[in-house]
Motif scaffolding. Structure first.
Motif, short mmCIF file in Angstrom:
data_model
loop_
_atom_site.label_atom_id
_atom_site.label_comp_id
_atom_site.label_asym_id
_atom_site.label_seq_id
_atom_site.Cartn_x
_atom_site.Cartn_y
_atom_site.Cartn_z
N ALA A 8 4.52 1.00 -13.27
CA ALA A 8 5.79 1.69 -13.04
C ALA A 8 5.96 2.05 -11.57
O ALA A 8 7.09 2.04 -11.04
N ARG A 9 4.86 2.37 -10.90
CA ARG A 9 4.93 2.76 -9.49
C ARG A 9 5.32 1.58 -8.60
O ARG A 9 6.03 1.76 -7.60
N ILE A 10 4.84 0.40 -8.93
CA ILE A 10 5.15 -0.76 -8.09
C ILE A 10 6.39 -1.52 -8.57
O ILE A 10 6.73 -2.56 -8.00
N GLU A 11 7.06 -0.99 -9.59
CA GLU A 11 8.24 -1.66 -10.13
C GLU A 11 9.31 -1.93 -9.06
O GLU A 11 9.95 -2.99 -9.08
N PRO A 12 9.54 -1.01 -8.10
CA PRO A 12 10.57 -1.30 -7.08
C PRO A 12 10.30 -2.57 -6.26
O PRO A 12 11.23 -3.13 -5.68
N LEU A 13 9.04 -3.00 -6.19
CA LEU A 13 8.72 -4.20 -5.42
C LEU A 13 9.12 -5.48 -6.14
O LEU A 13 9.18 -6.54 -5.52
N GLN A 14 9.36 -5.38 -7.47
CA GLN A 14 9.76 -6.54 -8.27
C GLN A 14 8.78 -7.71 -8.09
O GLN A 14 9.16 -8.84 -7.81
N LEU A 15 7.52 -7.41 -8.29
CA LEU A 15 6.47 -8.41 -8.07
C LEU A 15 6.33 -9.33 -9.27
O LEU A 15 6.42 -8.91 -10.42
N ARG A 16 6.07 -10.57 -8.97
CA ARG A 16 5.70 -11.55 -9.99
C ARG A 16 4.23 -11.94 -9.84
O ARG A 16 3.53 -12.16 -10.82
N TYR A 17 3.77 -12.02 -8.61
CA TYR A 17 2.37 -12.38 -8.34
C TYR A 17 1.81 -11.51 -7.23
O TYR A 17 2.53 -11.00 -6.38
N VAL A 18 0.48 -11.38 -7.26
CA VAL A 18 -0.27 -10.74 -6.18
C VAL A 18 -1.35 -11.71 -5.74
O VAL A 18 -2.04 -12.31 -6.57
N VAL A 19 -1.49 -11.88 -4.44
CA VAL A 19 -2.51 -12.77 -3.88
C VAL A 19 -3.46 -11.94 -3.03
O VAL A 19 -3.02 -11.26 -2.09
N VAL A 20 -4.74 -11.96 -3.36
CA VAL A 20 -5.77 -11.28 -2.58
C VAL A 20 -6.51 -12.34 -1.78
O VAL A 20 -7.05 -13.29 -2.36
N VAL A 21 -6.55 -12.19 -0.47
CA VAL A 21 -7.08 -13.26 0.39
C VAL A 21 -8.05 -12.70 1.41
O VAL A 21 -7.95 -11.55 1.86
N GLY A 22 -9.04 -13.51 1.75
CA GLY A 22 -10.00 -13.18 2.80
C GLY A 22 -10.47 -14.46 3.48
O GLY A 22 -10.21 -15.57 2.99
N ALA A 79 0.82 -1.21 0.00
CA ALA A 79 0.00 0.00 0.00
C ALA A 79 0.86 1.26 0.00
O ALA A 79 0.52 2.25 -0.66
N ARG A 80 1.97 1.25 0.73
CA ARG A 80 2.84 2.43 0.78
C ARG A 80 3.40 2.76 -0.61
O ARG A 80 3.53 3.93 -0.96
N VAL A 81 3.71 1.72 -1.38
CA VAL A 81 4.30 1.95 -2.71
C VAL A 81 3.22 2.17 -3.76
O VAL A 81 3.33 3.08 -4.60
N ALA A 82 2.16 1.35 -3.72
CA ALA A 82 1.16 1.41 -4.78
C ALA A 82 0.16 2.53 -4.60
O ALA A 82 -0.31 3.11 -5.58
N TYR A 83 -0.18 2.86 -3.35
CA TYR A 83 -1.20 3.88 -3.08
C TYR A 83 -0.66 4.94 -2.13
O TYR A 83 -1.11 5.04 -0.99
N PRO A 84 0.30 5.72 -2.55
CA PRO A 84 0.85 6.75 -1.65
C PRO A 84 -0.23 7.76 -1.27
O PRO A 84 -0.98 8.23 -2.10
N GLY A 85 -0.27 8.07 0.02
CA GLY A 85 -1.25 9.03 0.50
C GLY A 85 -2.57 8.41 0.91
O GLY A 85 -3.43 9.12 1.44
N LEU A 86 -2.76 7.10 0.70
CA LEU A 86 -4.00 6.42 1.09
C LEU A 86 -3.73 5.47 2.24
O LEU A 86 -2.66 4.88 2.35
N GLU A 87 -4.73 5.34 3.12
CA GLU A 87 -4.67 4.34 4.15
C GLU A 87 -4.88 2.96 3.52
O GLU A 87 -5.49 2.83 2.46
N VAL A 88 -4.40 1.93 4.20
CA VAL A 88 -4.56 0.57 3.67
C VAL A 88 -6.03 0.23 3.51
O VAL A 88 -6.44 -0.40 2.52
N SER A 89 -6.87 0.67 4.45
CA SER A 89 -8.30 0.36 4.39
C SER A 89 -9.00 1.07 3.23
O SER A 89 -10.07 0.65 2.79
#
Length: 217
Positions: free
Chosen positions: A111-125, A81-91
């Motif tokens: 381009a904004r999340i490039e520093p994280l070097q992500l290959r996958y994202v998992v959304v879980v609940g 959240a800090r990298v992808a949504y600057p200025g927004l709370e996680v919620s």
């Protein structure tokens, strides 16, 4: 006269000659994910009124993945959240799989999340349902009360391939257990149901298998 010297020399040279190396086929290790995995917590209302705390479920799955594959970099919801949504709370950040997949199609977001070097994202609940089973009370010189409840936790996760920018696999797992609560005179005791950790462990295994299939395919 039999000349033994040449024969002995030939035998010694043959014994001392280096052995020809034999060709051994080494099995290839399975391809591992080259990049990090981000774990995001699904919005609570997406799974109903009895949904578990989203951050708790995400942390549970993150721990299960790290235990099963220690070398895999795992990005927490807060870090993402800090990298992808600057200025927004996680919620306040988008946490539904379809919304995250749409954002991954945007070049500026990628381009904004490039520093994280992500290959996958998992959304879980997670969703937990509790059902009271019975209550037993006995009184002699004092009263003894014991109650039992059955608890079942269902964890649902969506695996999103960052390179393909879309959900590629949905995984669900359930785990049931019983909890007990008792009171003897004024001394309480409680045995909790441990359902969330077991469900997270099963989902983590399926997620890792799915990633291995995608990486090798």
């Amino acid at each position: 006269v039999v000349r033994l010297a040449p024969l002995l020399c030939s035998a010694i040279l043959a014994a001392c000659a280096p052995a020809q190396p034999s060709l051994v086929t080494v099995p290839q290790a399975p391809t591992r994910t080259a990049g990090a995995v981000a774990i995001l917590a699904m919005e609570p209302f997406a799974l109903g009124a009895e949904s578990c705390d989203p951050e708790r479920v995400a942390e549970c799955l993150r721990n299960a993945i790290v235990r099963q594959r220690p070398g895999l970099p795992v990005v927490s919801p807060d870090e993402f959240a800090r990298v992808a949504y600057p200025g927004l709370e996680v919620s306040e950040a988008p946490r539904q799989p379809e919304y995250v997949a749409l954002l991954l199609e945007d070049p500026a977001f990628r381009a904004r999340i490039e520093p994280l070097q992500l290959r996958y994202v998992v959304v879980v609940g997670g969703l937990t349902a509790t059902r009271n089973l019975w209550t037993h009370v006995e009184c002699y010189y004092g009263c003894f009360r014991l109650s039992a409840a059955e608890q079942e936790t269902r964890v649902a996760a969506t695996l999103i391939d960052v390179e393909r920018s879309g959900p590629v696999r949905e995984v669900t797992a359930s785990r049931g257990d019983r909890e007990y609560f008792g009171m003897f005179f004024v001394f309480p005791f409680y045995k909790p149901a441990r359902t969330l950790s077991g469900a997270c462990r099963n989902v983590a295994g399926e997620i890792l298998r799915a990633m291995d299939e995608l990486d090798s395919g």
